[in-house]
Design a protein around this motif. Structure first.
Motif, short mmCIF file in Angstrom:
data_model
loop_
_atom_site.label_atom_id
_atom_site.label_comp_id
_atom_site.label_asym_id
_atom_site.label_seq_id
_atom_site.Cartn_x
_atom_site.Cartn_y
_atom_site.Cartn_z
N CYS A 44 0.84 -1.21 0.00
CA CYS A 44 0.00 0.00 0.00
C CYS A 44 0.87 1.26 0.00
O CYS A 44 2.09 1.18 0.04
CB CYS A 44 -0.94 -0.01 1.20
SG CYS A 44 -0.10 0.10 2.80
N ASP A 45 0.20 2.40 0.00
CA ASP A 45 0.94 3.67 0.00
C ASP A 45 1.67 3.93 1.32
O ASP A 45 2.68 4.62 1.34
CB ASP A 45 -0.01 4.83 -0.31
CG ASP A 45 -0.42 4.86 -1.78
OD1 ASP A 45 0.33 4.31 -2.62
OD2 ASP A 45 -1.48 5.43 -2.10
N MET A 46 1.16 3.37 2.41
CA MET A 46 1.90 3.49 3.68
C MET A 46 3.22 2.73 3.58
O MET A 46 4.24 3.19 4.09
CB MET A 46 1.07 2.94 4.84
CG MET A 46 0.04 3.92 5.37
SD MET A 46 -0.88 3.28 6.78
CE MET A 46 0.38 3.19 8.03
N CYS A 47 3.18 1.58 2.93
CA CYS A 47 4.41 0.81 2.72
C CYS A 47 5.39 1.63 1.87
O CYS A 47 6.59 1.66 2.15
CB CYS A 47 4.11 -0.50 2.00
SG CYS A 47 3.03 -1.64 2.87
N LYS A 48 4.86 2.25 0.83
CA LYS A 48 5.69 3.06 -0.06
C LYS A 48 6.40 4.16 0.73
O LYS A 48 7.62 4.31 0.63
CB LYS A 48 4.82 3.68 -1.16
CG LYS A 48 5.55 4.62 -2.10
CD LYS A 48 4.58 5.16 -3.15
CE LYS A 48 5.20 6.22 -4.02
NZ LYS A 48 6.25 5.77 -4.89
N ALA A 49 5.65 4.89 1.54
CA ALA A 49 6.24 5.97 2.33
C ALA A 49 7.27 5.42 3.31
O ALA A 49 8.35 6.00 3.48
CB ALA A 49 5.14 6.72 3.08
N ARG A 50 6.94 4.31 3.94
CA ARG A 50 7.83 3.72 4.94
C ARG A 50 9.15 3.26 4.30
O ARG A 50 10.23 3.54 4.81
CB ARG A 50 7.13 2.54 5.61
CG ARG A 50 7.87 1.94 6.78
CD ARG A 50 7.06 0.79 7.38
NE ARG A 50 5.70 1.17 7.74
CZ ARG A 50 5.35 1.75 8.88
NH1 ARG A 50 6.27 2.02 9.79
NH2 ARG A 50 4.10 2.07 9.12
#
Length: 122
Positions: A44-50
């Motif tokens: 997900c996008d949270m993974c991307k940011a992380r």
């Protein structure tokens, strides 16, 4: 009186030529960058940011971009500062699989539920 101004002018010329005669230190171009692509378990996008933030803290990383649909993390780095193996390890320590290497267990447990592989939504 005419001698003094020409003497002064000659002195100034000698000083200024001495200043220009100094060698200029030029920066040599560093080693070329390399790029590595890692298949991750990011979903997900949270993974991307992380992941992108974690890679930004790694020494020698110039750029990191995660393509969420393909789960591919592309990292551009300086090989004199880090290696593909070190970057793979950094992804694992962030809580994600990297290619065929499984994520660090403790780091994986700290991930939000939406970022875990076992989440039914993904």
């Amino acid at each position: 009186m005419k001698f003094f101004p020409s003497f002064l002018l000659a002195g100034l010329l000698m000083i200024s030529s001495g200043a220009f005669a100094q060698t200029a230190k030029t920066k040599t171009k560093g080693p070329a960058t390399e790029t590595v692509q890692l298949k991750t378990s990011a979903v997900c996008d949270m993974c991307k940011a992380r992941l992108e933030k974690a890679m930004a803290y790694e020494k020698g990383v110039q750029q990191a971009t995660l393509d969420v649909p393909t789960q591919m993390l592309t990292v551009t780095f300086r090989p004199d500062k880090t290696s593909a193996a070190a970057l793979t390890s950094a992804v694992q320590k962030t809580g994600y699989d990297a290619n065929d290497q499984l994520a660090d267990e403790k780091a994986y447990e700290r991930l939000p539920e939406c970022c875990k592989k076992t989440n039914a939504v993904h």
